[in-house]
Motif scaffolding. Structure first.
Motif, mmCIF file in Angstrom:
data_model
loop_
_atom_site.group_PDB
_atom_site.id
_atom_site.type_symbol
_atom_site.label_atom_id
_atom_site.label_comp_id
_atom_site.label_asym_id
_atom_site.label_seq_id
_atom_site.Cartn_x
_atom_site.Cartn_y
_atom_site.Cartn_z
ATOM 1 N N THR A 158 47.921 11.409 25.646
ATOM 2 C CA THR A 158 47.159 10.501 24.796
ATOM 3 C C THR A 158 46.918 11.151 23.433
ATOM 4 O OG1 THR A 158 44.843 11.180 25.144
ATOM 5 C CG2 THR A 158 45.894 9.924 26.916
ATOM 6 N N PRO A 159 46.514 10.354 22.444
ATOM 7 C CA PRO A 159 46.142 10.928 21.144
ATOM 8 C C PRO A 159 44.696 11.390 21.110
ATOM 9 C CG PRO A 159 46.056 8.540 21.022
ATOM 10 C CD PRO A 159 46.554 8.872 22.405
ATOM 11 N N HIS A 160 44.001 11.318 22.251
ATOM 12 C CA HIS A 160 42.573 11.593 22.312
ATOM 13 C C HIS A 160 42.290 12.971 22.915
ATOM 14 C CE1 HIS A 160 42.361 7.452 21.247
ATOM 15 N NE2 HIS A 160 42.803 7.023 22.426
ATOM 16 N N VAL A 161 41.045 13.387 22.808
ATOM 17 C CA VAL A 161 40.582 14.613 23.458
ATOM 18 C C VAL A 161 39.822 14.299 24.737
ATOM 19 C CG1 VAL A 161 38.979 16.571 23.253
ATOM 20 C CG2 VAL A 161 40.529 16.038 21.381
ATOM 21 N N MET A 162 38.998 13.243 24.735
ATOM 22 C CA MET A 162 38.154 12.971 25.900
ATOM 23 C C MET A 162 38.187 11.491 26.270
ATOM 24 S SD MET A 162 34.029 13.560 26.420
ATOM 25 C CE MET A 162 34.147 15.354 26.500
ATOM 26 N N LEU A 163 38.282 11.246 27.577
ATOM 27 C CA LEU A 163 38.077 9.920 28.139
ATOM 28 C C LEU A 163 36.913 9.994 29.119
ATOM 29 C CD1 LEU A 163 41.754 8.753 28.878
ATOM 30 C CD2 LEU A 163 40.333 8.188 26.887
ATOM 31 N N VAL A 164 36.136 8.911 29.202
ATOM 32 C CA VAL A 164 34.936 8.940 30.039
ATOM 33 C C VAL A 164 34.856 7.717 30.934
ATOM 34 C CG1 VAL A 164 33.703 10.248 28.257
ATOM 35 C CG2 VAL A 164 33.426 7.762 28.371
ATOM 36 N N GLY A 165 34.103 7.880 32.025
ATOM 37 C CA GLY A 165 33.724 6.764 32.874
ATOM 38 C C GLY A 165 34.880 5.914 33.349
ATOM 39 N N ALA A 166 34.691 4.596 33.236
ATOM 40 C CA ALA A 166 35.687 3.650 33.742
ATOM 41 C C ALA A 166 37.026 3.813 33.041
ATOM 42 C CB ALA A 166 35.176 2.221 33.574
ATOM 43 N N GLY A 167 36.990 4.150 31.759
ATOM 44 C CA GLY A 167 38.252 4.346 31.036
ATOM 45 C C GLY A 167 39.015 5.553 31.540
ATOM 46 N N ALA A 168 38.288 6.614 31.878
ATOM 47 C CA ALA A 168 38.934 7.800 32.435
ATOM 48 C C ALA A 168 39.545 7.494 33.795
ATOM 49 C CB ALA A 168 37.924 8.939 32.545
ATOM 50 N N LEU A 169 38.823 6.714 34.610
ATOM 51 C CA LEU A 169 39.352 6.330 35.921
ATOM 52 C C LEU A 169 40.590 5.455 35.759
ATOM 53 C CD1 LEU A 169 39.257 6.108 38.989
ATOM 54 C CD2 LEU A 169 37.570 4.266 38.729
ATOM 55 N N GLN A 170 40.547 4.492 34.870
ATOM 56 C CA GLN A 170 41.712 3.637 34.631
ATOM 57 C C GLN A 170 42.923 4.469 34.237
ATOM 58 O OE1 GLN A 170 41.092 0.511 31.738
ATOM 59 N NE2 GLN A 170 43.278 0.339 31.313
ATOM 60 N N PHE A 171 42.712 5.399 33.325
ATOM 61 C CA PHE A 171 43.814 6.252 32.878
ATOM 62 C C PHE A 171 44.362 7.085 34.030
ATOM 63 C CE2 PHE A 171 45.069 10.516 31.354
ATOM 64 C CZ PHE A 171 46.178 10.171 30.593
ATOM 65 N N ALA A 172 43.462 7.668 34.839
ATOM 66 C CA ALA A 172 43.902 8.499 35.960
ATOM 67 C C ALA A 172 44.759 7.707 36.941
ATOM 68 C CB ALA A 172 42.690 9.095 36.674
ATOM 69 N N LEU A 173 44.333 6.509 37.248
ATOM 70 C CA LEU A 173 45.102 5.670 38.170
ATOM 71 C C LEU A 173 46.457 5.311 37.571
ATOM 72 C CD1 LEU A 173 42.241 3.342 39.447
ATOM 73 C CD2 LEU A 173 43.267 5.294 40.650
ATOM 74 N N GLU A 174 46.483 5.042 36.277
ATOM 75 C CA GLU A 174 47.751 4.735 35.611
ATOM 76 C C GLU A 174 48.704 5.921 35.639
ATOM 77 O OE1 GLU A 174 46.408 3.567 31.777
ATOM 78 O OE2 GLU A 174 45.972 1.489 32.371
ATOM 79 N N GLN A 175 48.137 7.127 35.690
ATOM 80 C CA GLN A 175 48.948 8.342 35.739
ATOM 81 C C GLN A 175 49.338 8.729 37.165
ATOM 82 O OE1 GLN A 175 50.175 10.121 32.984
ATOM 83 N NE2 GLN A 175 49.462 8.248 31.970
ATOM 84 N N GLY A 176 48.941 7.937 38.135
ATOM 85 C CA GLY A 176 49.362 8.170 39.513
ATOM 86 C C GLY A 176 48.395 8.951 40.373
#
Length: 342
Positions: free
Chosen positions: A128-146
Motif C-alpha cells: 500500500t502507499p500508506h504506513v498504518m491501517l486501523v480497525g475495520a479497514g485493517a481487517l478488510q485489507f488483511a482478508l484481501e491479502q489472504g
C-alpha cells in the motif's frame, strides 16, 4: 531450552556477550555479526526463530517478522497475538508495526480476528502507499491479502475477562500480566514470576549490516475499546535508522507516545550516547515530565550500528533477550531507575 532463571544466571556469570565497562556505572554489551535482540523472556524463543533466518544470510526484515510471529501464535502468551486478553467489552484487538533498513514501515492498529498482525503490517508496508491501517479497514485489507479470519478470544482469555468483570477495575501493574485476574500473574525478576507482558519489540542486524525492527502486542488487558498504545506507532514503539541503530519500547504506551520514545533513543545515539545511556535518558525524560510515572513501567531496548546493546526501564523487573552467532538463548535483566513497587 534453559529455564528463565538459568538463562539469567548464565548471562551474568561469564557470558561471552558482556564487554568491557565504559564507566563504573555502565556495562557495554556487544553482539558480533548478525544478531537479534528482543524484549522480555518470551524473546528468547522469538530470537531463535529470527536466528534461523539470520544464520543463513537472510535479511533482518525477514528475521524480525519470523521472530515476532512466535509469541503471536503462543496460546500461553496473553499479551501478544491470538491469545491476548481482550478489552473491557470482550474484543481481542491487536497492534503491530515493522520497519526496514531503508526507512520503509507499515503498521496495523485495533486489528481484530487476525492472528499475525506483524505480517499484516509488513503487507501494509509493501502493498500500500500508506504506513498504518486501523480497525475495520485493517481487517478488510488483511482478508484481501489472504489472511485467515479467526475468533481470537480463547477459553482462557474469556475466563480471565469474566473474572475481571466482577470488579471491573482497570489498574495496570508494573511487570505483571493482568493484575489479579490472570493465571500467570507475577513479577519478572522475582522468583516464580511468569513475566507475560504487553509487547514484544525486536531488533535485528543481518550479515550485510542492515537493521530492521518489529513490534507486536495485544495491548493492555481490559483497555477501552479502540485504545491503541505505542506499539504500532513508528517513532514511539519502534524506530530504525540504518546509519545509527534501532530502538523499541514496552510498558504503558501512553507515556512512550507522549515522548516519541523510540525515535528519541535513536536520536540520542546519533548524538553519541551509548544505547544504555540513550534508553536511560528517554526514561528520565518521562519521569521529569510526569513524576507519578514512577508507579508504572516503561522500558526501552536499543542497539547501535556496532552491535552494542543497552536497555533501561522505570522499574526493575524488565528483561531482554540476546542472540548472535555465539549464543542464542541469553536473557539479561534491564537496569532501572526505581525498584519494583511493593
Amino acid at each position: 531450552m534453559m529455564n528463565r532463571r538459568g538463562l539469567i544466571g548464565a548471562s551474568l556469570v561469564g557470558s561471552a556477550l558482556i564487554g568491557a565497562k565504559a564507566s563504573a556505572a555502565e556495562t557495554v554489551t556487544r553482539l558480533d555479526g548478525p544478531c537479534v535482540i528482543s524484549t522480555w523472556d518470551f524473546g528468547v524463543a522469538a530470537n531463535q526463530a529470527a536466528w534461523a533466518v539470520l544464520s543463513k544470510g537472510g535479511r533482518a526484515l525477514d528475521a524480525v517478522e519470523a521472530g515476532a510471529r512466535v509469541p503471536e501464535q503462543d496460546l500461553k502468551n496473553h499479551s501478544v497475538g491470538r491469545a491476548g486478553y481482550p478489552d473491557r467489552d470482550g474484543h481481542v484487538s491487536l497492534d503491530a508495526c515493522i520497519m526496514d533498513e531503508l526507512g520503509n514501515c507499515g503498521a496495523v492498529a485495533a486489528l481484530e480476528h487476525i492472528a499475525h498482525p506483524i505480517s499484516v503490517a509488513r503487507k501494509v508496508m509493501e502493498k500500500t502507499p500508506h504506513v498504518m491501517l486501523v480497525g475495520a479497514g485493517a481487517l478488510q485489507f488483511a482478508l484481501e491479502q489472504g489472511f485467515q479470519y479467526e475468533e481470537l478470544l480463547t477459553p482462557d482469555s474469556k475466563a480471565a475477562w469474566e473474572a475481571w468483570k466482577k470488579d471491573a477495575k482497570y489498574q495496570p501493574k508494573a511487570n505483571s500480566e493482568v493484575g489479579d485476574y490472570g493465571k500467570t500473574t507475577g513479577q519478572l525478576g522475582t522468583p516464580g514470576g511468569k513475566g507475560n507482558h504487553d509487547t514484544i519489540g525486536m531488533l535485528a542486524i543481518d550479515a550485510k549490516g542492515n537493521i530492521a525492527g518489529a513490534c507486536t502486542t495485544s495491548g493492555m488487558a481490559w483497555k477501552m475499546r479502540g485504545r491503541v498504545g505505542d506499539s504500532p506507532i513508528i517513532g514511539a514503539g519502534l524506530y530504525v535508522d540504518n546509519d545509527v541503530g534501532g530502538a523499541t519500547s514496552t510498558g504503558v504506551g501512553e507515556e512512550v507516545i507522549r515522548n516519541v520514545g523510540s525515535f528519541l533513543v535513536v536520536e540520542l545515539m546519533r548524538q553519541g550516547r551509548s544505547p544504555e545511556a540513550a534508553c536511560r535518558e528517554a526514561v528520565e525524560r518521562i519521569l521529569k515530565k510526569k513524576p507519578q510515572a514512577k508507579d508504572i513501567q516503561v522500558g526501552f531496548l536499543a542497539i547501535n550500528k556496532r552491535g552494542e546493546v543497552g536497555a533501561w526501564a522505570i522499574q526493575s523487573g524488565f528483561s531482554y533477550a540476546l542472540c548472535d552467532g555465539r549464543k542464542q538463548d541469553t536473557l539479561l535483566p534491564g537496569k532501572a531507575t526505581y525498584p519494583v513497587s511493593a
